[in-house]
Design a protein around this motif. Structure first.
Motif, PDB file in Angstrom:
ATOM      1  N   LEU A 133       0.843  -1.206   0.000  1.00  0.00           N
ATOM      2  CA  LEU A 133       0.000   0.000   0.000  1.00  0.00           C
ATOM      3  C   LEU A 133       0.878   1.256   0.000  1.00  0.00           C
ATOM      4  N   ARG A 167       2.249   1.643  -3.467  1.00  0.00           N
ATOM      5  CA  ARG A 167       1.251   2.094  -4.436  1.00  0.00           C
ATOM      6  C   ARG A 167       0.925   3.581  -4.259  1.00  0.00           C
ATOM      7  N   ALA A 168       0.963   4.019  -3.020  1.00  0.00           N
ATOM      8  CA  ALA A 168       0.707   5.449  -2.785  1.00  0.00           C
ATOM      9  C   ALA A 168       1.852   6.306  -3.308  1.00  0.00           C
ATOM     10  N   ARG A 212       1.928   8.329 -10.640  1.00  0.00           N
ATOM     11  CA  ARG A 212       0.508   8.395 -10.938  1.00  0.00           C
ATOM     12  C   ARG A 212       0.242   9.723 -11.637  1.00  0.00           C
ATOM     13  N   ARG A 230      -7.637  -1.028   2.640  1.00  0.00           N
ATOM     14  CA  ARG A 230      -7.904  -1.805   1.423  1.00  0.00           C
ATOM     15  C   ARG A 230      -9.377  -1.732   1.018  1.00  0.00           C
ATOM     16  N   SER A 281     -11.537   3.622  -1.226  1.00  0.00           N
ATOM     17  CA  SER A 281     -11.179   3.878  -2.623  1.00  0.00           C
ATOM     18  C   SER A 281      -9.681   4.151  -2.697  1.00  0.00           C
ATOM     19  N   GLU A 282      -9.135   3.949  -3.861  1.00  0.00           N
ATOM     20  CA  GLU A 282      -7.700   4.145  -4.022  1.00  0.00           C
ATOM     21  C   GLU A 282      -7.299   5.584  -3.693  1.00  0.00           C
ATOM     22  N   THR A 283      -8.125   6.509  -4.113  1.00  0.00           N
ATOM     23  CA  THR A 283      -7.807   7.916  -3.849  1.00  0.00           C
ATOM     24  C   THR A 283      -7.792   8.198  -2.355  1.00  0.00           C
ATOM     25  N   ARG A 287      -7.404   6.098   0.061  1.00  0.00           N
ATOM     26  CA  ARG A 287      -6.295   5.357   0.673  1.00  0.00           C
ATOM     27  C   ARG A 287      -4.969   6.073   0.450  1.00  0.00           C
ATOM     28  N   ASN A 288      -4.745   6.477  -0.783  1.00  0.00           N
ATOM     29  CA  ASN A 288      -3.463   7.121  -1.087  1.00  0.00           C
ATOM     30  C   ASN A 288      -3.324   8.462  -0.382  1.00  0.00           C
TER      31      ASN A 288
END
Lengths: 374, 184
Positions: free
Chosen positions: A17, A20-21, A25, B128, B131-133, B135-136
């Motif tokens: 994680l 990926r962050a 992107r 997890r 949403s990816e946004t 989370r990031n």
């Protein structure tokens, strides 16, 4: 920081994680169109130009496509008996033809890279892979952002990255292997009313000196590469010469202190008597590196400027967002840009508009590394 | 594919820390700087992290050396921040990302017997599901300690949107941890 356990627990988040962050992107581009005002900002082109082609041809010395030239061609070695008109004569006919790199970028010597990312304008401040920044996030391709890459002015594209070290810096990794460093520059770059040489300006001479003797030795080794690159780009001449004397430029920032980097020295390349390129020598850890720029639309104007002031000393000053060429006779020239941002000619200005009467112009001409006499 | 530098650590090759420094010091410095806002402190933290890596690999065998060094740097930076705070050296704004976490739980609300690793696994599971946004953005703020405006620029959002997203995620995390019995 009341809750240490939670803070540390976040440190235990799964590595995938975390990774990926941090992946490259693409930034979500804003729909607002931002048009670049070239103005005096692009004036930096004159200075930066000599760097641009480090991305194209010369950043890596002795590229594979450059054939070895036999030692017998050492007649090209600059020596006292091999000069004409103060320039070292190299015979490009001695350099074997090469057709590789035929798509080497052309005509990019008159532009600096500018892109607009997230509404912020980033302007090229240097080139080369040894910038020391660590690439962080890939923001997209350079041509996908407003600016010179999108307009196709630079004839090359690449991927834009943020860097870990400085949020005001972007690096473009070009498709041809070069890298361009850009810095965020707020505001527009209209020609400012401020003097280029400000009152009570100070000069700081920095960097390891590049002597003209050392440069000549270097060019003796790299001349074949220079010619090959010029040929690959469509430039050819019966006789190619490189100036035996180089010059360093003054760089000024926000204040009135100007830096003259002695480890950053330009040499002019002439083909059959006309200016066709500029080689910037840089020195790091005692080693010389060359960067060739060629093909700029403004070379003709610069060539004419040099010829019309033969015998006069010249200094090149890059101020915050302007640039000027000042001659020892007091003539001052600044680049003029078309609406499209092209730099094709110089315009003579009144010295009073450029140099404050409290600026010590003599001190600038007193820095021997800075003065070039065509 | 494991980083070759990990192999150097595992082989006790003394080039390992230097190689790791060459590859990842920029990344680690970024994290340390974000929290400490002091170049010298940040450099020392990265040095501490490299030392900690040398001492912990083996027995640890990180699959992702970059993230591992980032984690060690983060821990070193938090330690340094604690010390600086105790010495009243840290400016208030410097600890903002950590203070924001107080939204989730108070000082004594985490069950005492729960280890940070276990709590970390729970937070990973929670993230997890987001949403990816979201989370990031959460990870950028509380793992990398990115300033809000930097996150906004990274994802092309306004700062207010980033702040709102962070607030929602913190609230949801608090609910999740409470529901799962990690916090009282």
């Amino acid at each position: 920081m009341k809750n240490d356990k939670l803070t540390l627990a976040i440190g235990e988040i799964d590595a995938d994680l975390i990774e990926r962050a941090d992946e490259n992107r693409a930034i979500e581009k804003r729909t607002r169109r931002v048009y670049i005002k070239w103005g005096a900002a692009a004036a930096a082109a004159l200075t930066v130009t000599a760097l641009i082609l480090s991305v194209g041809a010369f950043n890596k010395k002795a590229p594979d496509n450059v054939p070895d030239i036999p030692e017998s061609t050492a007649t090209n070695v600059p020596d006292e008996g091999n000069k004409t008109g103060g320039e070292t004569v190299y015979n490009s006919a001695n350099v074997p033809e090469t057709t590789d790199n035929a798509d080497t970028e052309r005509n990019i010597g008159d532009k600096i890279g500018i892109i607009v990312v997230g509404g912020e304008k980033y302007i090229q401040v240097g080139t080369g892979a040894d910038h020391g920044y660590t690439l962080a996030e890939k923001l997209g391709t350079a041509s996908s952002f407003e600016g010179t890459y999108k307009s196709g002015d630079l004839y090359v594209d690449g991927d834009v990255y943020s860097v870990y070290e400085d949020e005001n810096v972007l690096v473009i990794v070009l498709n041809n292997g070069g890298e361009v460093i850009l810095e965020k520059r707020p505001g527009t770059y209209e020609a400012g009313p401020e003097f280029i040489l400000k009152p009570n300006s100070k000069i700081e001479v920095t960097g390891e000196e590049i002597t003209d003797t050392a440069a000549a030795e270097h060019f003796n080794e790299s001349f074949a590469s220079v010619v090959s690159s010029l040929r690959a780009s469509g430039v050819d001449a019966e006789e190619i010469t490189i100036s035996t004397k180089g010059f360093c430029r003054f760089y000024g920032g926000e204040g009135s202190t100007f830096e003259l980097r002695r480890d950053f020295r330009d040499y002019l390349v002439f083909g059959d008597g006309k200016l066709i390129g500029i080689i910037t020598l840089t020195k790091g850890d005692g080693v010389l590196h060359d960067n060739l720029a060629f093909g700029g639309d403004w070379y003709g104007a610069f060539d004419a400027l040099l010829k019309s002031h033969t015998g006069e000393g010249m200094i090149f000053i890059n101020s915050n967002n302007s640039e000027a060429v000042i001659t020892s006779s007091g003539a001052v020239f600044v680049p003029v840009y078309t609406a499209e941002g092209a730099f094709e000619e110089f315009e003579e200005r009144n010295i009073e508009d450029i140099v404050s009467d409290r600026a010590d112009l003599e001190a600038f001409f007193g820095v021997r590394e800075a003065v070039y006499t065509p | 594919m494991r980083d070759e530098t990990v192999r150097l650590f595992l082989d006790r090759d003394e080039r390992a820390p230097e190689e790791a420094k060459k590859k990842y010091s920029g990344y680690c410095m970024y994290i340390a700087r974000n929290l400490l806002r002091d170049e010298r402190d940040a450099e020392e933290c990265v040095g501490d992290a490299l030392m900690a890596a040398w001492e912990s690999i083996p027995p640890n065998q990180p699959e992702n050396l970059k993230a591992y060094l980032g984690k060690l740097t983060r821990e070193a930076a938090i330690d340094r921040l604690r010390w600086n705070t105790a010495q009243k050296r840290a400016a208030g704004s410097e600890i903002k990302p950590l203070d924001e976490l107080d939204d989730i739980v108070g000082r004594d609300d985490v069950e005492s017997e729960i280890e940070a690793k276990e709590l970390g696994r729970a937070i990973s599971a929670f993230l997890r599901e987001r949403s990816e946004t979201e989370r990031n953005i959460f990870i950028r703020r509380y793992w990398y300690f990115d300033p809000v405006d930097s996150i906004a620029r990274r994802y092309g959002f306004g700062k207010s949107k980033v702040k709102m997203t962070l607030k929602r995620t913190r609230d949801a995390l608090a609910d999740y941890l409470r529901k799962e019995g990690y916090i009282i």
